[in-house]
Write an enzyme that holds these catalytic residues in place. Structure first.
Site, PDB file in Angstrom:
ATOM      1  N   TYR A  68      -9.292   3.011   9.749  1.00 18.96           N
ATOM      2  CA  TYR A  68      -9.680   2.676   8.383  1.00 18.96           C
ATOM      3  C   TYR A  68     -10.992   3.354   8.034  1.00 18.96           C
ATOM      4  O   TYR A  68     -11.742   3.768   8.912  1.00 18.96           O
ATOM      5  CB  TYR A  68      -9.860   1.163   8.225  1.00 18.96           C
ATOM      6  CG  TYR A  68      -8.576   0.411   8.143  1.00 18.96           C
ATOM      7  CD1 TYR A  68      -8.093  -0.011   6.922  1.00 18.96           C
ATOM      8  CD2 TYR A  68      -7.852   0.133   9.291  1.00 18.96           C
ATOM      9  CE1 TYR A  68      -6.905  -0.709   6.831  1.00 18.96           C
ATOM     10  CE2 TYR A  68      -6.661  -0.557   9.215  1.00 18.96           C
ATOM     11  CZ  TYR A  68      -6.190  -0.972   7.978  1.00 18.96           C
ATOM     12  OH  TYR A  68      -5.005  -1.650   7.901  1.00 18.96           O
ATOM     13  N   SER A  97       0.015   4.222   2.775  1.00 15.91           N
ATOM     14  CA  SER A  97       0.268   4.123   4.208  1.00 15.91           C
ATOM     15  C   SER A  97       1.718   3.713   4.411  1.00 15.91           C
ATOM     16  O   SER A  97       2.423   3.398   3.444  1.00 15.91           O
ATOM     17  CB  SER A  97      -0.681   3.112   4.867  1.00 15.91           C
ATOM     18  OG  SER A  97      -0.418   1.796   4.404  1.00 15.91           O
ATOM     19  N   ASP A 147      -1.964   5.850  -5.346  1.00 17.93           N
ATOM     20  CA  ASP A 147      -2.205   4.978  -4.196  1.00 17.93           C
ATOM     21  C   ASP A 147      -2.558   3.567  -4.630  1.00 17.93           C
ATOM     22  O   ASP A 147      -3.680   3.301  -5.076  1.00 17.93           O
ATOM     23  CB  ASP A 147      -3.324   5.579  -3.340  1.00 17.93           C
ATOM     24  CG  ASP A 147      -3.596   4.772  -2.083  1.00 17.93           C
ATOM     25  OD1 ASP A 147      -2.813   3.853  -1.770  1.00 17.93           O
ATOM     26  OD2 ASP A 147      -4.600   5.057  -1.414  1.00 17.93           O
ATOM     27  N   THR A 172      -5.734   1.755  -2.996  1.00 18.86           N
ATOM     28  CA  THR A 172      -7.105   2.184  -3.277  1.00 18.86           C
ATOM     29  C   THR A 172      -7.509   1.673  -4.651  1.00 18.86           C
ATOM     30  O   THR A 172      -6.786   1.856  -5.616  1.00 18.86           O
ATOM     31  CB  THR A 172      -7.220   3.719  -3.239  1.00 18.86           C
ATOM     32  OG1 THR A 172      -6.890   4.197  -1.949  1.00 18.86           O
ATOM     33  CG2 THR A 172      -8.626   4.172  -3.591  1.00 18.86           C
ATOM     34  N   ASP A 207       0.820  -1.207   0.000  1.00 19.70           N
ATOM     35  CA  ASP A 207       0.000   0.000   0.000  1.00 19.70           C
ATOM     36  C   ASP A 207       0.856   1.261   0.000  1.00 19.70           C
ATOM     37  O   ASP A 207       1.474   1.596   1.007  1.00 19.70           O
ATOM     38  CB  ASP A 207      -0.890  -0.038   1.246  1.00 19.70           C
ATOM     39  CG  ASP A 207      -1.822   1.164   1.349  1.00 19.70           C
ATOM     40  OD1 ASP A 207      -2.019   1.854   0.334  1.00 19.70           O
ATOM     41  OD2 ASP A 207      -2.338   1.408   2.457  1.00 19.70           O
ATOM     42  N   ASN A 246       2.945   1.800   7.520  1.00 15.58           N
ATOM     43  CA  ASN A 246       3.209   0.778   8.535  1.00 15.58           C
ATOM     44  C   ASN A 246       2.971  -0.628   8.007  1.00 15.58           C
ATOM     45  O   ASN A 246       2.087  -0.853   7.178  1.00 15.58           O
ATOM     46  CB  ASN A 246       2.312   0.976   9.758  1.00 15.58           C
ATOM     47  CG  ASN A 246       2.711   2.186  10.574  1.00 15.58           C
ATOM     48  OD1 ASN A 246       2.313   3.304  10.280  1.00 15.58           O
ATOM     49  ND2 ASN A 246       3.512   1.965  11.613  1.00 15.58           N
ATOM     50  N   TRP A 260       1.709  -4.273   9.358  1.00  7.46           N
ATOM     51  CA  TRP A 260       1.072  -4.968  10.476  1.00  7.46           C
ATOM     52  C   TRP A 260       0.418  -6.243   9.974  1.00  7.46           C
ATOM     53  O   TRP A 260       0.014  -6.348   8.814  1.00  7.46           O
ATOM     54  CB  TRP A 260       0.053  -4.080  11.203  1.00  7.46           C
ATOM     55  CG  TRP A 260      -1.188  -3.747  10.421  1.00  7.46           C
ATOM     56  CD1 TRP A 260      -1.411  -2.642   9.676  1.00  7.46           C
ATOM     57  CD2 TRP A 260      -2.386  -4.548  10.324  1.00  7.46           C
ATOM     58  NE1 TRP A 260      -2.662  -2.691   9.099  1.00  7.46           N
ATOM     59  CE2 TRP A 260      -3.278  -3.844   9.486  1.00  7.46           C
ATOM     60  CE3 TRP A 260      -2.774  -5.777  10.869  1.00  7.46           C
ATOM     61  CZ2 TRP A 260      -4.546  -4.344   9.176  1.00  7.46           C
ATOM     62  CZ3 TRP A 260      -4.036  -6.267  10.549  1.00  7.46           C
ATOM     63  CH2 TRP A 260      -4.906  -5.547   9.724  1.00  7.46           C
TER      64      TRP A 260
END
Length: 376
Positions: A130, A90, A269, A272, A87, A92, A94
């Site tokens: 989100y 963003s 992005d 998306t 992505d 991070n 996780w």
């Protein structure tokens, strides 16, 4: 957004580069529609694509209810495998953990720190918002393997709670590829860590997304694959090294400006699936192409009329990029829909997978430019 995913291959012929092939999985929308739950979820968890770009003490991201490409990475020693969305919206990394009891964690793979010899606890919690909910978790360090390259001491999040909607996603977690400046808890992103440890030959990565469920989509770290595009690469400077943000001059149809009059800002992005813009502009675009919208903002067009629908041109920093109707209209469950999503009152645009499928995208962190070339 119909975003990305894959079964990972090992390091390929390039020296010091990471090639991750991507495959299209069943989207959350498709999964929910099969179960007759789509409209219920749309009403309960309204689509808020711009929430990922709202700056706050906590890094926020969005889930547009339609992620669709994923890749497999591993964490720990011995390795534990997870599918993640790559992505660029963003920063991070996780994954679900054994400490999570949410529904979304029950049908996804969960990281177990007790089974890794290289695990270390991080400093503090992690919370990410989100568009359809949130995740919370704990920071940790471990070795992350991406495409055959090991990144030791990578900080990441272990989820403790996840939004119900994530239970319907194919991917287990998210690997952010934006800049550290917007990372929650100022975590060093995976790609930045690769650069610092000299694991890639160039400070850039590139993305190719195939269309119509075909194989071949990939993320390539450290290199550009000329076989995925034709013609010259157009380099566009970033206006902000936070997200991959650039200047957009206008959106035109048949030579007429229909949106972004006077200029605006846009994000490239991969996380998306749609092209998202201010509600009034998107409504105008949909009107120009002959689409009608329902109460959830989902637009419908006549499937028999696609070949007669106009192209849409996005002018970015003085360069025109055209998207034909065959690219911005998708068909599922017997109806056809445009890939233009409403973003509320925000003037920021998101050029998601509908756009990226048409243009091979190169993300240069050192020069802070985005390169775009016509995909093949």
């Amino acid at each position: 957004m119909m975003k990305w995913l894959v079964v990972l291959s090992a390091l390929v012929a390039f020296s010091e580069c990471i090639r991750i092939p991507l495959i299209r999985g069943k989207t959350a929308r498709e999964s929910l529609q099969e179960k007759g739950l789509w409209e219920e979820y749309r009403e309960k968890y309204p689509y808020s694509p711009m929430v990922k770009f709202e700056q706050s003490g906590t890094q926020s991201m969005t889930n547009d209810a339609d992620l669709s490409y994923y890749g497999v990475i591993s964490i720990g020693n011995p390795p534990q495998s997870f599918s993640v969305i790559f992505d660029t919206g963003s920063s991070n990394l996780w994954v679900p953990s054994v400490y999570c009891n949410s529904q979304a964690c029950q049908n996804h793979r969960k990281y177990n720190p007790q089974q890794s010899s290289t695990f270390k606890w991080g400093q503090g919690p992690l919370s990410i918002q989100y568009g359809t909910g949130s995740m919370t978790g704990q920071l940790a360090y471990d070795t992350v393997n991406v495409g055959g390259i090991s990144v030791p001491n990578q900080e990441f999040g272990m989820s403790r709670t996840e939004a119900p909607f994530l239970a319907h996603m194919q991917a287990d977690g998210i690997l952010g590829l934006a800049f550290q400046s917007i990372a929650s808890a100022n975590v060093l992103p995976v790609f930045d860590n690769m650069i610092q440890q000299n694991l890639v030959s160039q400070s850039l990565f590139s993305v190719y997304l195939s269309s119509n469920s075909q194989q071949g989509s990939e993320v390539l770290f450290g290199e550009i694959d000329a076989s995925h595009y034709t013609g010259a690469i157009t380099w566009i400077p970033l206006t902000s090294a936070t997200y991959w943000q650039i200047k957009m001059d206008s959106v035109t149809i048949n030579g007429q400006t229909v949106a972004c009059a006077g200029g605006c800002q846009a994000i490239i992005d991969t996380g998306t699936s749609l092209i998202v813009g201010p509600t009034n502009d998107i409504n105008n675009m949909n009107s120009w192409v002959g689409a009608s919208a329902n109460q959830y903002g989902q637009t419908t067009v006549n499937c028999q009329n696609i070949q007669n629908m106009p192209e849409v041109t996005f002018t970015l920093n003085g360069h025109a990029f055209t998207v034909p109707a065959s690219a911005y209209v998708s068909q599922y469950y017997g109806s056809c829909h445009t890939g233009f999503g409403q973003g509320g009152s925000s003037q920021l645009w998101i050029l998601g997978d509908v756009f990226i499928r048409e243009y091979y995208a190169i993300f240069n962190t050192q020069d802070q430019h985005i390169g775009l070339a016509k995909s093949v």
